[in-house]
Motif scaffolding. Sequence first.
Motif, mmCIF file in Angstrom:
data_model
loop_
_atom_site.group_PDB
_atom_site.id
_atom_site.type_symbol
_atom_site.label_atom_id
_atom_site.label_comp_id
_atom_site.label_asym_id
_atom_site.label_seq_id
_atom_site.Cartn_x
_atom_site.Cartn_y
_atom_site.Cartn_z
ATOM 1 N N LEU A 82 0.687 -1.036 0.013
ATOM 2 C CA LEU A 82 -0.210 0.523 0.023
ATOM 3 C C LEU A 82 0.563 1.594 0.392
ATOM 4 C CD1 LEU A 82 -3.326 -0.555 3.178
ATOM 5 C CD2 LEU A 82 -3.299 -0.584 -0.026
ATOM 6 N N PHE A 157 -8.502 7.964 2.393
ATOM 7 C CA PHE A 157 -8.515 6.432 1.107
ATOM 8 C C PHE A 157 -8.013 5.395 1.425
ATOM 9 C CE2 PHE A 157 -4.468 4.969 -1.102
ATOM 10 C CZ PHE A 157 -5.706 4.289 -1.921
ATOM 11 N N ALA A 161 -9.643 2.160 1.819
ATOM 12 C CA ALA A 161 -8.670 0.719 1.330
ATOM 13 C C ALA A 161 -8.681 -0.001 2.063
ATOM 14 C CB ALA A 161 -7.292 1.301 0.528
ATOM 15 N N SER A 162 -8.823 -0.023 3.107
ATOM 16 C CA SER A 162 -8.376 -0.736 4.265
ATOM 17 C C SER A 162 -9.923 -2.021 4.202
ATOM 18 C CB SER A 162 -8.131 -0.763 5.658
ATOM 19 O OG SER A 162 -6.725 0.535 5.139
ATOM 20 N N VAL A 165 -9.110 -4.216 1.299
ATOM 21 C CA VAL A 165 -8.402 -5.135 1.004
ATOM 22 C C VAL A 165 -9.416 -5.650 2.029
ATOM 23 C CG1 VAL A 165 -7.302 -5.717 2.462
ATOM 24 C CG2 VAL A 165 -6.944 -3.547 0.354
ATOM 25 N N THR A 223 -3.642 2.760 9.373
ATOM 26 C CA THR A 223 -4.377 4.079 8.679
ATOM 27 C C THR A 223 -4.933 5.339 9.834
ATOM 28 O OG1 THR A 223 -6.066 3.076 7.388
ATOM 29 C CG2 THR A 223 -6.420 4.282 7.987
#
Length: 586
Positions: A82, A157, A161-162, A165, A223
């Motif tokens: 990432l 973001f 994204a986490s 995923v 994050t």
Amino acid sequence: MEETKRDAPRRAEPDENTGTLDRRTRRRWVPATAGWLSFLIGLHDVIGALLPEWHRRMVRLDEYVPGSLNNAARTATLVAGLLLLLLSHGLRRRKRRAWRAVVGLLAFTIVSHAVKDFALSAIVAAVIFGALIYFRDEFYATGDPRTRWRALWVGSFLAAASVGVGLLFIALNHHGLVRDYTFAERLRHVIGGLFGASGPVTFVSDRRNDLFSSMLGSLGLFTAGTTIYLFLRPAEPAPSLSAADEDRIRDLLARQGARDSLGYFSLRRDKSVIWSPTGKACVTYRVVSGVMLAGGDPIGDPEAWPGAIEAFLEEAARHAWAPAVMGCSELGAEIWCRDTGLSALELGDEAVVDVAEFSLEGRTMRNVRQMVNRVARQGYTAEVRREKDFAPDELKALWDQADAWRGTDTERGFSMALGRVGERGDEECVIATATNDGELHAILHFVPWGTDGLSLDLMRRDRAAQPGLNDFLIVEAIKAATDLGVKRVSLNFAVFRAALARGERIGAGPVLKAWRGLLIFLSRWFQIESLYKFNAKFQPVWQPRFFVYPSPGDAPRIALAALEAEAFIVWPRLRIPGLKRPSRRT
């Protein structure tokens, strides 16, 4: 952008080895290749961490791709992937911080593999590491101006994204689930896992349960840590004009402002300024999406323009911004392109009315004459005054009413818009109002163009009022111009006017007709044709304006930035009550 002394001419730091042009154009393949390699390696690591079967199918490739570790370190691989995805864009833009971060990641990869088994991936990582060190001078760009808003964007973001995923991991490994879970159950498990809480989703394999829990926990920490770091680090707000800069620009406009009708718009508060070494000229600009965007000609003595332009290009090169100019004159385009490697494209024409030559008589002015007479018969009256003749409360009421008539929540304009009324130093601006029975129905706002000209800034009207009010007010403003000492009035800017005018003539070729057809189609959103026809009604003198850009490859990116600057493209913004952008204005 770093703080500098405002009272001294501002210059970009020179490049000791090469000139501005060489630094902007040399070895473009190096940052592009590095960026794409970083992106591909990061993508490989993310896929490999999410899909266990990926490693079994790509064993041979894993030997050569840096960052690919065994299953025990899959979470670290995912985080590293990432990071590489995020850093790839910075590498392509020659950002020094991105280069340092990628070099650090590669160094960690080399050490970890050397300690483990000295895999071939460590050798490949070492080769890329060495190449980045060798070409380190190609990554010279300093960081962009920072605000805490970037922390919010990056945090949003990474959070999205986490979650993606986590959901993707469950989907790719659905065959190992105890049962078939609903989307709501999967989403609840993923969000809870990011905060370290357990959820309903369970895999048959305890090993996979542990892997998934550690992956979500690591993504949550990554994050949160990244967002907190970006939010707490010293903020560097978006640049703006200082009071000292504004006073110096006004002094230049008083002496040289008659050269360019767009000169007064350089006083917009969302712009920054860069000065020539002598301080006799300057360029105002705004940075939008990595584009350093100037509007109109440089301000000041044309003999000092090259110095201001060189300083502008040095600043753009130092940050790896794409330099561009919207709406400069023919003389400005010639000086901008001279010895700089920039190119110019005719963007359109500015409509300028000669007050002494203007008349409503004649067949060509029939439509305007009829419209103006119709509005006057409906009882509308016009008043044209300079701002200094208004009381402060009256000006505030006019501005509030203009805001109420605005068609969108966002104020449009950059190259030909000031964006304010009634502030210090703007006393020579002119306001034309149309009223009926004492009720306000339309407003025009003009800014000074030298000592004997006006340039149209704002045009607003009550949508429910009589059509043609704008035509009526423009005519009345031109009639009052002589008493105000005004000899010329600049109206709106007509984009690609020549193509629209020539494309409708008899004998126009298929290419020109197709180009005109495309412009008419785009007019549904950008008012290209309507502005041209509105301006043409007043029989103006058309003065060409130019768009200056580095290369054809940069043109689409710059065009998008220009649309964003003019507020034709507005990206959604996250608003948090109580959190405001700090200002540099002093």
